[in-house]
Scaffold this motif. Structure first.
Motif, mmCIF file in Angstrom:
data_model
loop_
_atom_site.group_PDB
_atom_site.id
_atom_site.type_symbol
_atom_site.label_atom_id
_atom_site.label_comp_id
_atom_site.label_asym_id
_atom_site.label_seq_id
_atom_site.Cartn_x
_atom_site.Cartn_y
_atom_site.Cartn_z
ATOM 1 N N LEU A 78 36.653 28.110 38.214
ATOM 2 C CA LEU A 78 37.836 28.685 38.847
ATOM 3 C C LEU A 78 37.678 28.759 40.363
ATOM 4 C CD1 LEU A 78 38.420 31.520 36.256
ATOM 5 C CD2 LEU A 78 39.648 29.363 36.427
ATOM 6 N N TYR A 130 38.756 36.132 40.591
ATOM 7 C CA TYR A 130 38.938 34.694 40.468
ATOM 8 C C TYR A 130 40.389 34.281 40.700
ATOM 9 C CZ TYR A 130 34.213 34.560 38.669
ATOM 10 O OH TYR A 130 32.849 34.684 38.546
ATOM 11 N N PRO A 150 34.839 32.657 43.847
ATOM 12 C CA PRO A 150 35.518 33.946 43.718
ATOM 13 C C PRO A 150 35.434 34.740 45.014
ATOM 14 C CG PRO A 150 33.353 34.086 42.741
ATOM 15 C CD PRO A 150 33.529 32.647 43.166
ATOM 16 N N VAL A 164 36.295 34.224 31.854
ATOM 17 C CA VAL A 164 35.511 34.517 33.051
ATOM 18 C C VAL A 164 34.281 35.329 32.675
ATOM 19 C CG1 VAL A 164 35.522 35.781 35.211
ATOM 20 C CG2 VAL A 164 37.501 34.404 34.584
ATOM 21 N N GLN A 173 33.734 40.451 41.144
ATOM 22 C CA GLN A 173 34.211 39.152 41.604
ATOM 23 C C GLN A 173 35.606 38.916 41.054
ATOM 24 O OE1 GLN A 173 31.041 36.371 40.511
ATOM 25 N NE2 GLN A 173 30.281 36.447 42.613
#
Length: 382
Positions: A176, A365, A179, A169, A363
């Motif tokens: 993903l 995920y 987020p 990430v 963020q």
């Protein structure tokens, strides 16, 4: 040598009230075949039509750059204002428009993007996407892109597309999903802030000072210009609620209180400067600094705070999955969230600076990883 790829962006934005609940939509097409390559749409809270239109433009340009940063782009919009401003023929006078225009201008190098006005009736695709995003939000859902139709003909590529391996990430390769973004805001100043006094949840509950209220207004203006915040959550303490309310009023949102975001109870240290605490409680202060498990006399340890802050974080991630949330809190909870996102030890909090009314952002995920995107940003206060 391969020819430069060409894209067409159809972008639009709308506001039901101007300002009112707003959203944007953007469709990205191959400039030669007309094939639909990507769609983007998002509800952005309360904003004007122009802010929503700029946000649609930015989303379309980002989608184009993600596919080919060397491409040339033709943007088609039914907003005469945006087309003329981005073409350089009209001045950008409104302060909410300037940062959005600057962001759009920075996505591709100068000369790669040209703008064309088209009648609203020809911009139905982007308009539909914007309305879908607003309708989804009204129903309590997040807009999700539908699978794109298969192309009728195989696009001709100058060379095979490379295989892109998965990456951690933050390095940009792994997909993903959308987020959940927590925009972490330390509250504005109180009378105790410039004196650097311990001000937790175990002492008084001071209100914002005049300077703190001005900071809250600057925060609200900056977030309104960005148009990304979809919910506002606050610590229960007055200084945070006042800071949060300024933004909520500007965006037409409600402030939701989360008890777990309150500041540490500093016990006997409350209201003291560090020097005063050192003089009155030298042994206790040293022990507190040496271990996250040690609490000030009558107060909370950092370990206890971390436990409740992590629980509050998990509640927010479950409640606002895939959305952008303004979280108004205090020094210790914000630093704790940053520390947990980085997997850093407790002593790292003593090495972070966190100014009054500063932004940080994390963020989160779908795979459980987090990415720190911003720390102690105060540009909006200057």
């Amino acid at each position: 040598m391969a020819s430069t790829r060409r894209f067409i962006i159809e972008a639009d934005g709308g506001s039901r009230g101007n300002p009112g609940p707003a959203g944007y939509g953007a469709a990205l097409r191959d400039g030669d075949t007309g094939e639909l390559l990507a769609e983007a749409a998002e509800y952005i809270g309360v904003a004007t039509n122009n802010v929503a239109e700029y946000r649609g433009l930015i989303a379309g340009l980002r989608a184009a750059r993600a596919i080919d940063p060397e491409a040339t782009v033709e943007v088609r919009m039914d907003s005469k204002l945006v087309v003329e401003q981005m073409s350089g023929r009209w001045k950008i006078k409104h302060p909410d428009m300037r940062p959005l225009a600057a962001e759009a201008q920075g996505i591709f190098p100068p000369g790669r993007v040209r703008y064309q006005w088209m009648p609203r009736a020809q911009n139905k695709h982007a308009d539909r996407l914007a309305n879908e995003a607003m309708d989804a939000s009204q129903a309590g859902r997040q807009w999700v892109a539908k699978p794109l139709p298969q192309p009728t003909a195989t696009p001709v590529l100058s060379e095979p597309l490379p295989e892109v391996p998965a990456a951690p990430v933050g390095w940009g390769a792994a997909d993903l999903g959308t987020p959940t973004t927590l925009v972490l805001l330390r509250h504005g100043e109180t009378a105790l802030t410039p004196e650097k006094r311990f001000s937790g949840s175990g002492g008084g509950d001071p209100e914002l000072s005049e300077r703190g209220r001005a900071q809250a207004d600057l925060v609200a203006a900056a977030l309104a210009a960005r148009g990304t915040v979809q919910a506002v959550v606050s610590s229960p303490l007055l200084r945070c609620r006042q800071t949060a309310q300024a933004t909520a009023d500007r965006l037409g949102l409600e402030v939701r209180i989360e008890e777990g975001l309150r500041e540490t109870d500093f016990g006997a240290f409350e209201g003291l400067t560090f020097a005063e605490a050192k003089e009155r409680f030298p042994v206790e202060l040293d022990a507190w600094l040496a271990s996250a498990d040690t609490a000030p006399p009558g107060g909370e340890s950092f370990a206890t705070v971390a436990h409740r802050v992590a629980a509050a974080r998990d509640k927010l991630l479950a409640r606002y999955a895939g959305r952008t949330v303004l979280v108004v809190s205090h020094v210790t909870p914000v630093k704790t969230l940053v520390r947990l996102a980085l997997g850093a030890p407790p002593e790292s909090m003593f090495r972070m600076e966190l100014s009054a009314a500063s932004f940080s952002a994390i963020q989160y995920y779908a795979d459980g990883n987090a990415s720190l995107r911003l720390l102690n940003d105060t540009a909006h206060l200057r």
